[in-house]
Design a protein around this motif. Sequence first.
Motif, PDB file in Angstrom:
ATOM      1  N   ILE A 150      13.387  -4.235   6.351  1.00 43.37           N
ATOM      2  CA  ILE A 150      12.607  -3.291   5.555  1.00 43.37           C
ATOM      3  C   ILE A 150      13.551  -2.161   5.176  1.00 43.37           C
ATOM      4  O   ILE A 150      14.206  -1.577   6.045  1.00 43.37           O
ATOM      5  CB  ILE A 150      11.406  -2.726   6.330  1.00 43.37           C
ATOM      6  CG1 ILE A 150      10.508  -3.855   6.840  1.00 43.37           C
ATOM      7  CG2 ILE A 150      10.602  -1.777   5.441  1.00 43.37           C
ATOM      8  CD1 ILE A 150       9.367  -3.374   7.719  1.00 43.37           C
ATOM      9  N   SER A 151      13.650  -1.877   3.899  1.00 45.36           N
ATOM     10  CA  SER A 151      14.521  -0.792   3.446  1.00 45.36           C
ATOM     11  C   SER A 151      13.716   0.220   2.651  1.00 45.36           C
ATOM     12  O   SER A 151      12.661  -0.094   2.093  1.00 45.36           O
ATOM     13  CB  SER A 151      15.667  -1.340   2.586  1.00 45.36           C
ATOM     14  OG  SER A 151      15.163  -1.960   1.413  1.00 45.36           O
ATOM     15  N   LEU A 152      14.210   1.451   2.625  1.00 49.23           N
ATOM     16  CA  LEU A 152      13.691   2.477   1.729  1.00 49.23           C
ATOM     17  C   LEU A 152      14.703   2.641   0.612  1.00 49.23           C
ATOM     18  O   LEU A 152      15.914   2.726   0.873  1.00 49.23           O
ATOM     19  CB  LEU A 152      13.484   3.796   2.475  1.00 49.23           C
ATOM     20  CG  LEU A 152      12.445   3.767   3.599  1.00 49.23           C
ATOM     21  CD1 LEU A 152      12.389   5.115   4.307  1.00 49.23           C
ATOM     22  CD2 LEU A 152      11.070   3.402   3.068  1.00 49.23           C
ATOM     23  N   ALA A 210       9.475   1.188  -0.830  1.00 49.24           N
ATOM     24  CA  ALA A 210       9.846   0.390   0.336  1.00 49.24           C
ATOM     25  C   ALA A 210      10.030  -1.052  -0.113  1.00 49.24           C
ATOM     26  O   ALA A 210       9.326  -1.526  -1.007  1.00 49.24           O
ATOM     27  CB  ALA A 210       8.764   0.485   1.409  1.00 49.24           C
ATOM     28  N   GLN A 211      10.988  -1.735   0.490  1.00 49.84           N
ATOM     29  CA  GLN A 211      11.289  -3.123   0.122  1.00 49.84           C
ATOM     30  C   GLN A 211      11.286  -3.986   1.376  1.00 49.84           C
ATOM     31  O   GLN A 211      11.910  -3.628   2.379  1.00 49.84           O
ATOM     32  CB  GLN A 211      12.661  -3.202  -0.551  1.00 49.84           C
ATOM     33  CG  GLN A 211      13.074  -4.590  -1.008  1.00 49.84           C
ATOM     34  CD  GLN A 211      12.353  -5.042  -2.263  1.00 49.84           C
ATOM     35  OE1 GLN A 211      11.955  -4.207  -3.081  1.00 49.84           O
ATOM     36  NE2 GLN A 211      12.160  -6.334  -2.413  1.00 49.84           N
ATOM     37  N   TYR A 212      10.564  -5.112   1.328  1.00 50.89           N
ATOM     38  CA  TYR A 212      10.516  -6.037   2.469  1.00 50.89           C
ATOM     39  C   TYR A 212      11.241  -7.325   2.106  1.00 50.89           C
ATOM     40  O   TYR A 212      10.946  -7.951   1.089  1.00 50.89           O
ATOM     41  CB  TYR A 212       9.069  -6.353   2.849  1.00 50.89           C
ATOM     42  CG  TYR A 212       8.929  -7.011   4.214  1.00 50.89           C
ATOM     43  CD1 TYR A 212       8.662  -6.243   5.337  1.00 50.89           C
ATOM     44  CD2 TYR A 212       9.089  -8.386   4.379  1.00 50.89           C
ATOM     45  CE1 TYR A 212       8.551  -6.827   6.595  1.00 50.89           C
ATOM     46  CE2 TYR A 212       8.983  -8.978   5.625  1.00 50.89           C
ATOM     47  CZ  TYR A 212       8.709  -8.193   6.736  1.00 50.89           C
ATOM     48  OH  TYR A 212       8.610  -8.773   7.977  1.00 50.89           O
ATOM     49  N   GLU A 213      12.199  -7.713   2.949  1.00 51.41           N
ATOM     50  CA  GLU A 213      12.953  -8.949   2.746  1.00 51.41           C
ATOM     51  C   GLU A 213      12.827  -9.804   3.999  1.00 51.41           C
ATOM     52  O   GLU A 213      13.243  -9.390   5.085  1.00 51.41           O
ATOM     53  CB  GLU A 213      14.426  -8.642   2.481  1.00 51.41           C
ATOM     54  CG  GLU A 213      14.680  -7.766   1.267  1.00 51.41           C
ATOM     55  CD  GLU A 213      16.140  -7.354   1.170  1.00 51.41           C
ATOM     56  OE1 GLU A 213      17.017  -8.215   1.399  1.00 51.41           O
ATOM     57  OE2 GLU A 213      16.398  -6.173   0.901  1.00 51.41           O
ATOM     58  N   THR A 214      12.259 -10.990   3.842  1.00 51.75           N
ATOM     59  CA  THR A 214      12.133 -11.893   4.985  1.00 51.75           C
ATOM     60  C   THR A 214      13.484 -12.533   5.293  1.00 51.75           C
ATOM     61  O   THR A 214      14.352 -12.647   4.425  1.00 51.75           O
ATOM     62  CB  THR A 214      11.100 -13.000   4.704  1.00 51.75           C
ATOM     63  OG1 THR A 214      11.515 -13.744   3.551  1.00 51.75           O
ATOM     64  CG2 THR A 214       9.721 -12.410   4.464  1.00 51.75           C
ATOM     65  N   SER A 215      13.640 -12.961   6.536  1.00 52.29           N
ATOM     66  CA  SER A 215      14.868 -13.642   6.956  1.00 52.29           C
ATOM     67  C   SER A 215      14.777 -15.142   6.704  1.00 52.29           C
ATOM     68  O   SER A 215      15.648 -15.898   7.127  1.00 52.29           O
ATOM     69  CB  SER A 215      15.118 -13.384   8.448  1.00 52.29           C
ATOM     70  OG  SER A 215      13.995 -13.796   9.216  1.00 52.29           O
ATOM     71  N   ARG A 245       0.829  -1.211   0.000  1.00 57.02           N
ATOM     72  CA  ARG A 245       0.000   0.000   0.000  1.00 57.02           C
ATOM     73  C   ARG A 245       0.864   1.261   0.000  1.00 57.02           C
ATOM     74  O   ARG A 245       0.549   2.246  -0.677  1.00 57.02           O
ATOM     75  CB  ARG A 245      -0.929   0.003   1.224  1.00 57.02           C
ATOM     76  CG  ARG A 245      -1.899  -1.166   1.287  1.00 57.02           C
ATOM     77  CD  ARG A 245      -2.966  -1.105   0.217  1.00 57.02           C
ATOM     78  NE  ARG A 245      -4.018  -0.165   0.510  1.00 57.02           N
ATOM     79  CZ  ARG A 245      -5.125  -0.454   1.194  1.00 57.02           C
ATOM     80  NH1 ARG A 245      -5.302  -1.666   1.692  1.00 57.02           N
ATOM     81  NH2 ARG A 245      -6.053   0.456   1.381  1.00 57.02           N
ATOM     82  N   ILE A 246       1.949   1.243   0.782  1.00 59.99           N
ATOM     83  CA  ILE A 246       2.861   2.391   0.819  1.00 59.99           C
ATOM     84  C   ILE A 246       3.424   2.666  -0.573  1.00 59.99           C
ATOM     85  O   ILE A 246       3.539   3.820  -1.009  1.00 59.99           O
ATOM     86  CB  ILE A 246       4.013   2.138   1.817  1.00 59.99           C
ATOM     87  CG1 ILE A 246       3.514   2.220   3.266  1.00 59.99           C
ATOM     88  CG2 ILE A 246       5.172   3.109   1.584  1.00 59.99           C
ATOM     89  CD1 ILE A 246       3.209   3.609   3.759  1.00 59.99           C
ATOM     90  N   ASN A 247       3.757   1.602  -1.283  1.00 59.07           N
ATOM     91  CA  ASN A 247       4.380   1.763  -2.596  1.00 59.07           C
ATOM     92  C   ASN A 247       3.429   2.298  -3.661  1.00 59.07           C
ATOM     93  O   ASN A 247       3.864   2.715  -4.730  1.00 59.07           O
ATOM     94  CB  ASN A 247       5.004   0.441  -3.049  1.00 59.07           C
ATOM     95  CG  ASN A 247       6.313   0.164  -2.332  1.00 59.07           C
ATOM     96  OD1 ASN A 247       6.958   1.082  -1.823  1.00 59.07           O
ATOM     97  ND2 ASN A 247       6.713  -1.095  -2.275  1.00 59.07           N
TER      98      ASN A 247
END
Length: 380
Positions: free
Chosen positions: A281-283, A235-240, A214-216
């Motif tokens: 989470i990165s911008l 914004a980028q989400y990377e799971t561990s 939604r942010i993107n």
Amino acid sequence: MIFPVSQFTIPVLIVKSLSLRDIRCYASETLSFHPRFNLVYGENGQGKTNLLEAVYMLCRFKPLRGVSSSEIVRFGGRSSALLKGVIEKDSPALVTDVSVSFSDKGGKKVEVNGKRPANLAKKALDFEVVHFTPSEVELAKGSPSLRRRYFDSIICGLVPSHFQDILDFQRVLRQRNSFLASGRATSSGIALWDGQMAEIGARIVEKRLRLVKRINREIDTLYRGIGGADMGAKAQYETSFEISGGKRGELSNSIKKALENGFSRDTKARHTSTGPHRDRISLQIGGKDCALFASQGEARSVVLALKMAEIRLYQEIKKENPIFLLDDISSELDGKRRKFLFDMLLDYPGQVFVTSTSASDILYRGKHKKFRIQAGKVAE
């Protein structure tokens, strides 16, 4: 138009009045605010940020800058500090009297319409506030944990049950880590915590992934306007852990599998090395991580775009216009970027508070009130 005309039909939250006694540098002040735009100006070190923080504390019952309650009490003043104010919501018509007192011993007392709320964190969600301060450039350049907490705080405002999920996950994580630290952990013995972490963690990650999506939808256009650049932001989400899909059941299975596969590593490290608490989470600007490549100006612009995207989410999902606090916002913006910002604020139907060292830097063309701050004194 950044904020569509349709947003003028949804409820607006307004701090109508505010009284301060022994709050930070303020001995005693009583103020009434404009429902749309309020400019707080004066030289550095006079108390502008303290006034914005007072507005925040009235709505959220806690300091803005992560300090103890005792630090709110004015040095040389009484043994306690007191905030009182009136918060209005225009549709449906709702008037709320709020009182927040802070003790120099560290205690705090909150009353809403003369009663002490049973759950302060839950009650604070009634008064949505979005804030931007210079230190929040760390949301772009700081550690991933800062961004996880920030994104989780947005979700809590939109989906209150997320707060309990975070508490439950932290409890299970502490228990699992304690078992690992004991040196007696077995794969069969730890299975109970693995199952709970997978179930709760899947709910957390699912909501985070939805929020990033939604942010993107918003942040790219907002950043291009504020940053005046051709490169977009996201914004980028990377799971561990490796995932096979973004649905809750798939995420739960992925977390459980990762915990089981990482058991040997975790027993040696004596802590849990995978899960939502380790996700990144990165911008990003132009596909590059802001934490590594962004200048201070770029980081400031992308965080401001993120905050504006947050407001759009509250409008879209909660059907509310939150209060918007902007501290020293125009100091690093050139004329073009400053014009974009204040044109955007002119479109915003909610209440805005802005601080600046100079009133002439503020290009807001609508009706508003000015408050000049000098040595903890306010003049309108």
